[in-house]
Design an enzyme around this catalytic site. Structure first.
Site, PDB file in Angstrom:
ATOM      1  N   LYS A 190       0.950  -1.168  -0.003  1.00 30.67           N
ATOM      2  CA  LYS A 190       0.019  -0.145   0.032  1.00 30.67           C
ATOM      3  C   LYS A 190       0.992   1.373  -0.051  1.00 30.67           C
ATOM      4  O   LYS A 190       1.593   1.865   1.036  1.00 30.67           O
ATOM      5  CB  LYS A 190      -0.886  -0.040   1.268  1.00 30.67           C
ATOM      6  CG  LYS A 190      -2.066   1.172   1.051  1.00 30.67           C
ATOM      7  CD  LYS A 190      -2.421   1.890   2.399  1.00 30.67           C
ATOM      8  CE  LYS A 190      -1.650   2.954   3.227  1.00 30.67           C
ATOM      9  NZ  LYS A 190      -1.727   4.020   2.386  1.00 30.67           N
ATOM     10  N   GLU A 264      10.034   0.704  10.292  1.00 29.20           N
ATOM     11  CA  GLU A 264      11.361   1.645   9.940  1.00 29.20           C
ATOM     12  C   GLU A 264      10.788   2.782  10.428  1.00 29.20           C
ATOM     13  O   GLU A 264       9.710   3.559   9.472  1.00 29.20           O
ATOM     14  CB  GLU A 264      11.619   1.456   8.673  1.00 29.20           C
ATOM     15  CG  GLU A 264      13.071   1.954   8.388  1.00 29.20           C
ATOM     16  CD  GLU A 264      12.926   3.477   7.952  1.00 29.20           C
ATOM     17  OE1 GLU A 264      13.061   4.291   9.037  1.00 29.20           O
ATOM     18  OE2 GLU A 264      13.101   3.573   6.737  1.00 29.20           O
ATOM     19  N   CYS A 298      13.599  10.146   6.959  1.00 27.39           N
ATOM     20  CA  CYS A 298      13.468   9.654   8.316  1.00 27.39           C
ATOM     21  C   CYS A 298      14.907   9.841   9.027  1.00 27.39           C
ATOM     22  O   CYS A 298      14.958   9.755  10.275  1.00 27.39           O
ATOM     23  CB  CYS A 298      13.081   8.241   8.534  1.00 27.39           C
ATOM     24  SG  CYS A 298      13.964   7.145   7.113  1.00 27.39           S
ATOM     25  N   GLU A 395      10.287  14.944  15.743  1.00 26.07           N
ATOM     26  CA  GLU A 395      10.761  14.947  14.454  1.00 26.07           C
ATOM     27  C   GLU A 395       9.765  15.968  13.608  1.00 26.07           C
ATOM     28  O   GLU A 395       8.508  16.252  13.523  1.00 26.07           O
ATOM     29  CB  GLU A 395      10.106  13.422  13.779  1.00 26.07           C
ATOM     30  CG  GLU A 395      10.724  13.231  12.313  1.00 26.07           C
ATOM     31  CD  GLU A 395      10.541  11.851  12.170  1.00 26.07           C
ATOM     32  OE1 GLU A 395       9.600  11.306  12.360  1.00 26.07           O
ATOM     33  OE2 GLU A 395      11.332  11.153  11.400  1.00 26.07           O
TER      34      GLU A 395
HETATM   35  P1  NDP Z   1       2.255   7.898   8.590  1.00 31.64           P
HETATM   36  O1  NDP Z   1       3.102   7.097   9.364  1.00 31.64           O
HETATM   37  O2  NDP Z   1       0.813   8.181   8.734  1.00 31.64           O
HETATM   38  O3  NDP Z   1       2.165   7.102   6.980  1.00 31.64           O
HETATM   39  C1  NDP Z   1       3.041   6.055   6.580  1.00 31.64           C
HETATM   40  C2  NDP Z   1       1.852   5.063   5.811  1.00 31.64           C
HETATM   41  O4  NDP Z   1       1.236   4.454   6.551  1.00 31.64           O
HETATM   42  C3  NDP Z   1       1.158   5.750   4.619  1.00 31.64           C
HETATM   43  O5  NDP Z   1       0.992   4.683   3.709  1.00 31.64           O
HETATM   44  C4  NDP Z   1      -0.142   5.964   5.525  1.00 31.64           C
HETATM   45  O6  NDP Z   1      -1.359   5.905   4.729  1.00 31.64           O
HETATM   46  C5  NDP Z   1      -0.116   4.694   6.435  1.00 31.64           C
HETATM   47  N1  NDP Z   1      -1.106   4.606   7.516  1.00 31.64           N
HETATM   48  C6  NDP Z   1      -1.328   5.823   8.222  1.00 31.64           C
HETATM   49  N2  NDP Z   1      -2.349   5.166   9.454  1.00 31.64           N
HETATM   50  C7  NDP Z   1      -2.153   3.723   9.101  1.00 31.64           C
HETATM   51  C8  NDP Z   1      -2.831   2.760   9.966  1.00 31.64           C
HETATM   52  N3  NDP Z   1      -3.513   2.934  11.075  1.00 31.64           N
HETATM   53  N4  NDP Z   1      -2.633   1.263   9.727  1.00 31.64           N
HETATM   54  C9  NDP Z   1      -1.913   1.231   8.573  1.00 31.64           C
HETATM   55  N5  NDP Z   1      -1.217   2.062   7.901  1.00 31.64           N
HETATM   56  C10 NDP Z   1      -1.357   3.323   8.025  1.00 31.64           C
HETATM   57  O7  NDP Z   1       2.979   9.172   7.981  1.00 31.64           O
HETATM   58  P2  NDP Z   1       2.154  10.585   7.597  1.00 31.64           P
HETATM   59  O8  NDP Z   1       2.037  10.541   6.248  1.00 31.64           O
HETATM   60  O9  NDP Z   1       0.907  10.834   8.544  1.00 31.64           O
HETATM   61  O10 NDP Z   1       3.187  11.560   8.285  1.00 31.64           O
HETATM   62  C11 NDP Z   1       3.196  12.186   9.426  1.00 31.64           C
HETATM   63  C12 NDP Z   1       4.581  12.355  10.056  1.00 31.64           C
HETATM   64  O11 NDP Z   1       4.984  10.929  10.343  1.00 31.64           O
HETATM   65  C13 NDP Z   1       5.504  13.255   9.174  1.00 31.64           C
HETATM   66  O12 NDP Z   1       5.395  14.477   9.535  1.00 31.64           O
HETATM   67  C14 NDP Z   1       6.793  12.539   9.729  1.00 31.64           C
HETATM   68  O13 NDP Z   1       6.937  13.104  10.734  1.00 31.64           O
HETATM   69  C15 NDP Z   1       6.521  11.093   9.896  1.00 31.64           C
HETATM   70  N6  NDP Z   1       6.906  10.134   8.910  1.00 31.64           N
HETATM   71  C16 NDP Z   1       8.095   9.312   8.940  1.00 31.64           C
HETATM   72  C17 NDP Z   1       8.471   8.684   7.897  1.00 31.64           C
HETATM   73  C18 NDP Z   1       9.843   8.014   7.934  1.00 31.64           C
HETATM   74  O14 NDP Z   1      10.098   7.410   6.843  1.00 31.64           O
HETATM   75  N7  NDP Z   1      10.244   7.655   9.291  1.00 31.64           N
HETATM   76  C19 NDP Z   1       7.702   8.752   6.597  1.00 31.64           C
HETATM   77  C20 NDP Z   1       6.650   9.323   6.512  1.00 31.64           C
HETATM   78  C21 NDP Z   1       6.183  10.162   7.651  1.00 31.64           C
HETATM   79  P3  NDP Z   1      -1.717   7.293   4.160  1.00 31.64           P
HETATM   80  O15 NDP Z   1      -0.448   8.291   4.184  1.00 31.64           O
HETATM   81  O16 NDP Z   1      -2.078   6.748   2.833  1.00 31.64           O
HETATM   82  O17 NDP Z   1      -2.704   7.785   5.167  1.00 31.64           O
END
Ligand code: NDP
Length: 782
Positions: A190, A264, A298, A395
Site C-alpha cells: 500500500k 522503519e 527519516c 521529528e
Molecule cells: P504515516 O506514518 O501516517 O504514514 C505512513 C504510511 O502508513 C502511509 O502509507 C499511511 O497511509 C499509512 N498509515 C497511516 N495510518 C495507518 C494505520 N493506522 N494503519 C496502517 N497504515 C497506516 O505518516 P504521515 O504521512 O501521516 O506523516 C506524519 C509524520 O510521520 C511526518 O510528519 C513524519 O514526521 C513522519 N513520517 C516518517 C516517515 C519515515 O520514513 N520515518 C515517513 C513518513 C512520515 P496514508 O499516508 O495514505 O494515510
C-alpha cells in the site's frame, strides 16, 4: 543578456525538465486503480485527489482501497505464492533483473513522475531515488540467484503486507518489494495516498516484464486501507515504513497474531561536528543532511551538535551557505529544494517551527522568495535550542535543524543519545579514532563518518530504540523475508496461579528450610514483598521459591543497566567466562540431575549434558558470530557490526527448566547483552540453583540476573520497562499478545515463542536475535 553580464552575477537561468511525457501518461489515467492479480480492476470504493504540491494542481484521482479490495489482493498474493516460491532462485533472479532493467530504461520518466507527485527536485529523483531503485532490484536479483547457496534451509515467510510513506515513494517500494520477491514471497503493497503515481507505473512495468499475476499486488489507499492490510488474517508478515505513532498502532494491532513485523520509523538523528572536522565539508554535509528532500527524510541529520571551539566559525560558514540555497520549481534542474509533500505537511512543519520560537529558540532561514503557489518551506536552522525543547525531541520532518554545542567527546555522545530514537547519526572528524569511537557509542542503526544520507542496496538500513526494528538491504534485509520451516508445536498453556500458602511439604533440601532467593546484581536477595510460593515436583511439593514483584524486576534491570561494561569486554573474555560456567556446571552435574529429577523432567541426565554443551557452543560463538564488510560505493568501507541490545528480558520456558533457561541466556550474554531472566514458573528451583554456578564462574555482577515468580506479571513489567531493549518470551499465546502490546512504550523487538520446543539443538538464529546490526560508512581518500 550578454555572457559578460552573466559572468558578473553567475546567476542561474531557468533549466526546467520537460514533464510532457509524464503528463501525457497521467492524462490517460483519470483514476489510479489498484493492481490485483495482474489486473487493474475499477475501484469499488471512493477516490481522492492527487495533487502536485509544487503547483496545487490536481493531477488525477486515486482509489481508496476497501477491505474487500485488500482481501482480493491478499487472495491473489496467496494464490500466486506456491508457484513463485517453487521457482528456482535463478528464475526469480531473471524477473528481478528485468524489473531493474525496465526501471532503468524509464529513469527519466519515473524521475519526472515522482517529482510531479511528491514535490521533490528532479535533481534528487533523477540522481538519487530512481538510480537507487534500479540498484535495489539488481542487487536483489543477485540474492535470488544465490538463495539456495547462501540461505540453506530457509524458506519464504509467505504473503507480505507492505505499507510505505510518501517521502521516497518508488524507492521505499523497491526497498520492500525487491527482497520479498527475491526470497520467494508474494506481496500486497500500500503506497501513501499522497504519492500513488510511481507505484502505478511500477505495476505497469510488472505487467510489461511478464511477472506472474499476483506476485506483486498494489492496493492504493489511506490509513484505513493500511489498517485493513495489517489486520488481514492471511498476511504472514507486515513491513512498515512511516511515523513512530503509526508504528505503535501497528505493533498493538498485530500483538498476538504471530505475524512477523518490521518497523522503519522516525528519527531525530544527531549530526556531530568535532573541532578537528573539515568544516567546509561538514557544512556541505548539513545541506545533504537536513535540506535534502526538503528535510522529509527519516534519517535526516536534524540535530546539529558542534564542538564549542569551532562553533562560531562553523555557524558563520553555515549562514553563508544558507544564503545560496535555491528553493522553487522542483522540475528546474538548478533547484536545491522543491515543495514539501502537501499543504497539510507544511502546516505541521510551520506549527512546530512556531512552537520552537515560542519556547525561546531563534529561527534562521534562507533568504529565499518562495513561489506563490504550492507547499514551499524555506530551509533553515534553529539556534539557541535546548535539549528539552519540543523541536529538539520531535521529528519536524521539514528542512529545519536544531543546533547545540558541546565541549567534550563524551558530552557529544550524551547529547547525541538524548533522544528516544536511534535511526542514524553523522560524525565529522578528521581523527579516525575519534570518529569510530563516536560511531560505536551512538545509539543508531546507521552511522555515516564524514558523510550523510548515503544509501546502498547492500548496506543494511534500519533503527534502534523507537526508530523501530528490522533491517532493509543486504543480507540482514533478506533475512527479514526468510524463515525456518514451521514445525507444528504443542501450544504452551497458562501456568496455574502460584500457591502462596505457607509451605508444609518436605523439601528436597532436608536439613534447613531454605527458600530459594532471587539473584540480582551478583547477590542473592530476598523478594521485595517477602513472599514465596510452593513448587510442585513429580510427587508433590518440593520446596519454595521467591515470588518476585515489579520492584524486584526494576531492581534487576537497574543492576543489569549498571553492568554496561560487559558489552565492551573482548569477545574472547566473554567466551572464557562462558567456558568457566560450563566447567562449573560440569562440577555440579549430579546436583542438577537430582533437581531436574525432583522436578519431574523426563531425561535429566541428557538435559544437564546439553546445558553444558550449550555453554561451550555459546562460548564458541562469542568471537565468531560476526558482522560484515560490504562493497557499496567506491572509496568507502561499509561495515555492519553486530551490537548487543544492552539489557534484555528473558522469560524462560517450563519445558526443559535448565536447558531452556540457559539456551536463551547464554547466546544473549555471549553477544554482550546483560539479561534479566525469569526462570520457569513451574520449576524455578532448577534455575535458582544456577546462582552458585554464576557466582563461581566470574560472571560480573549484574550481567545475569535471575528472578522467579509469576511468569506473566514479571513478563509484563519487563515488556513495559524502557531500559529493557529487547524481550524473548516463552509462554502462552495470550501472554504473547500481552507482552507485545506492553512493548509499545519503547518499541522493543519481542520474540514470542508460544509452542513447546525441543531445546536439544543450539539455535543459531538466537545470535542474530540477540544483536542489532549497525552499519558504519567510512569514506577514504584525501
Ligand atoms: P504515516 O506514518 O501516517 O504514514 C505512513 C504510511 O502508513 C502511509 O502509507 C499511511 O497511509 C499509512 N498509515 C497511516 N495510518 C495507518 C494505520 N493506522 N494503519 C496502517 N497504515 C497506516 O505518516 P504521515 O504521512 O501521516 O506523516 C506524519 C509524520 O510521520 C511526518 O510528519 C513524519 O514526521 C513522519 N513520517 C516518517 C516517515 C519515515 O520514513 N520515518 C515517513 C513518513 C512520515 P496514508 O499516508 O495514505 O494515510
Amino acid at each position: 543578456m550578454k555572457i559578460k553580464d552573466i559572468m558578473q552575477t553567475m546567476a542561474y537561468g531557468p533549466a526546467p525538465e520537460s514533464s510532457a511525457e509524464a503528463r501525457d501518461w497521467i492524462k490517460t489515467r483519470s483514476v489510479i486503480p489498484h493492481f490485483i492479480g495482474g489486473k487493474f480492476p475499477a475501484p469499488e470504493g471512493e477516490t481522492t485527489e492527487v495533487y502536485n504540491p509544487a503547483t496545487d494542481e490536481v493531477l488525477t484521482r486515486v482509489a481508496l482501497g476497501t477491505e474487500a479490495e485488500v482481501d482480493a489482493a491478499v487472495k491473489a498474493a496467496r494464490a500466486a505464492l506456491p508457484k513463485w516460491t517453487a521457482l528456482a532462485g535463478h528464475e526469480r533472479a531473471t524477473y528481478l533483473y528485468a524489473l531493474a532493467r525496465h526501471v532503468q530504461k524509464r529513469e527519466r520518466f519515473l524521475a519526472v513522475l515522482e517529482t510531479l507527485d511528491n514535490g521533490k527536485t528532479i535533481r534528487e529523483t533523477r540522481d538519487i531515488d530512481i538510480p537507487l531503485v534500479a540498484r535495489h532490484f539488481y542487487h536483489h536479483a543477485g540474492w535470488a540467484e544465490m538463495i539456495e547457496s547462501d540461505f540453506p534451509g530457509l524458506s519464504p515467510v509467505g504473503v507480505c503486507g507492505q505499507i510505505i510513506p510518501w517521502n521516497f515513494p518508488l524507492l521505499m517500494l523497491a526497498w520492500k518489494v525487491a527482497p520479498a520477491l527475491a526470497a520467494g514471497n508474494t506481496v500486497v503493497l500500500k503506497p501513501a495516498d499522497l504519492t500513488p503515481l510511481t507505484a502505478m507505473a511500477f505495476a505497469e512495468i510488472c505487467v510489461e516484464i511478464g511477472l506472474p499475476a499476483g506476485v506483486v499486488n498494489i492496493v492504493q489507499g489511506d490509513g484505513a486501507t493500511g489498517a485493513a492490510l495489517a489486520g488481514h488474517s492471511d498476511v504472514n508478515k507486515l513491513a512498515f515504513t512511516g511515523s513512530t505513532d503509526v508504528g505503535r498502532v501497528l505493533r498493538r494491532q498485530l500483538a498476538g497474531s504471530g505475524k512477523r513485523l518490521s518497523l522503519e520509523l522516525g528519527g531525530k538523528s544527531p549530526f556531530i561536528v568535532f573541532e578537528d572536522a573539515d568544516l567546509d565539508a561538514a557544512v556541505e554535509g548539513v545541506v545533504d543532511a537536513i535540506w535534502f528532500n526538503q528535510g522529509e527524510v527519516c534519517c535526516a541529520g536534524s540535530r546539529i551538535l558542534v564542538q564549542e571551539g569551532v562553533a562560531e566559525r562553523f555557524f558563520a560558514k553555515l549562514d553563508a551557505r544558507l544564503q545560496t540555497l535555491r528553493v522553487g520549481d522542483p522540475l528546474d534542474k538548478t533547484m536545491d529544494m522543491g515543495a514539501v509533500v502537501s499543504r497539510k505537511q507544511l502546516a505541521r512543519i510551520t506549527a512546530l517551527l512556531a512552537q520552537g520560537e515560542a519556547e525561546g529558540a531563534t529561527l534562521r532561514r534562507a533568504p529565499v522568495i518562495l513561489p506563490e503557489t504550492g507547499a514551499f518551506c524555506a530551509p533553515g536552522y534553529f539556534s539557541g535550542t535546548a535539549p528539552a525543547h519540543t523541536v529538539s525531541q520531535t521529528e519536524i520532518f521539514g528542512p529545519v535543524a536544531t543546533t547545540l554545542t558541546f565541549r567534550t567527546p563524551d558530552e557529544a555522545v550524551t547529547l547525541a543519545n538524548d533522544t528516544r530514537y536511534g535511526l542514524s547519526a553523522s560524525v565529522w572528524s578528521e581523527n579516525i579514532n575519534r570518529a569510530i569511537e563516536t560511531a560505536a557509542a551512538v545509539k543508531a542503526g546507521v552511522v555515516w563518518i564524514n558523510a550523510t544520507n548515503i544509501f546502498d542496496a547492500g548496506a543494511p538500513f534500519g533503527g534502534m530504540r523507537e526508530s523501530g526494528f528490522g533491517r532493509e538491504g543486504g543480507r540482514l534485509g533478506m533475512l527479514e523475508y526468510l524463515t525456518r520451516p514451521q514445525i507444528a508445536r504443542k501450544p504452551r498453556l497458562e501456568p496455574s496461579a502460584p500457591d502462596i500458602a505457607p509451605f508444609t511439604g518436605k523439601a528436597d533440601r532436608p536439613a534447613i528450610d531454605i527458600t530459594a532467593k532471587l539473584y540480582i546484581g551478583g547477590k542473592q536477595v530476598r523478594a521485595d514483598g517477602g513472599q514465596s510460593y510452593t513448587v510442585m515436583g513429580k510427587n508433590g511439593a518440593i520446596g519454595q521459591a521467591a515470588m518476585a514483584n515489579r520492584k524486584d524486576i526494576r531492581n534487576a534491570v537497574e543492576a543489569a543497566a549498571k553492568a554496561g561494561g560487559w558489552g565492551g569486554v573482548t569477545a574472547h573474555n566473554r567466551a572464557q567466562v562462558l567456558y568457566f560456567l560450563a566447567e562449573n556446571l560440569e562440577q555440579r552435574r549430579a546436583e542438577f540431575v537430582a533437581a531436574l529429577t525432583a522436578a519431574g523432567t523426563p531425561k535429566p541426565g541428557d538435559e544437564v549434558e546439553a546445558a553444558i554443551r550449550r555453554a561451550f557452543w555459546a562460548a564458541a560463538q562469542a568471537d565468531k558470530f560476526d558482522g560484515s564488510v560490504t562493497a557499496t560505493k567506491s572509496r568507502h568501507v561499509t561495515m555492519t557490526v553486530n551490537e548487543p541490545f544492552g539489557v534484555m528480558g528473558i522469560v524462560a520456558p517450563d519445558e526443559a527448566p535448565l536447558l531452556g533457561l540457559l539456551a536463551l541466556i547464554l547466546p544473549a550474554v555471549a553477544m554482550g547483552n546483560r539479561v534479566v531472566a525469569v526462570a520457569s514458573q513451574s520449576h524455578p528451583l532448577v534455575g535458582a540453583r544456577l546462582y552458585q554456578v554464576l557466582e563461581t564462574s566470574d560472571v560480573p555482577a549484574g550481567v545475569i540476573n535471575l528472578v522467579t515468580g509469576e511468569r506473566d506479571v514479571l513478563a509484563k513489567t519487563l515488556a513495559e520497562h524502557d531500559e529493557v531493549a529487547a524481550l524473548w518470551y516463552c509462554g502462552s499465546a495470550s501472554g504473547a499478545a500481552m507482552v507485545e502490546t506492553a512493548s509499545v512504550g519503547n518499541l522493543k523487538p519481542v520474540w514470542a515463542e508460544t509452542g513447546v520446543r525441543d531445546w536439544q539443538t543450539p539455535d543459531p538464529d538466537l545470535l542474530r536475535k540477540a544483536t542489532q546490526g549497525k552499519t558504519i560508512w567510512i569514506p577514504y581518500g584525501a
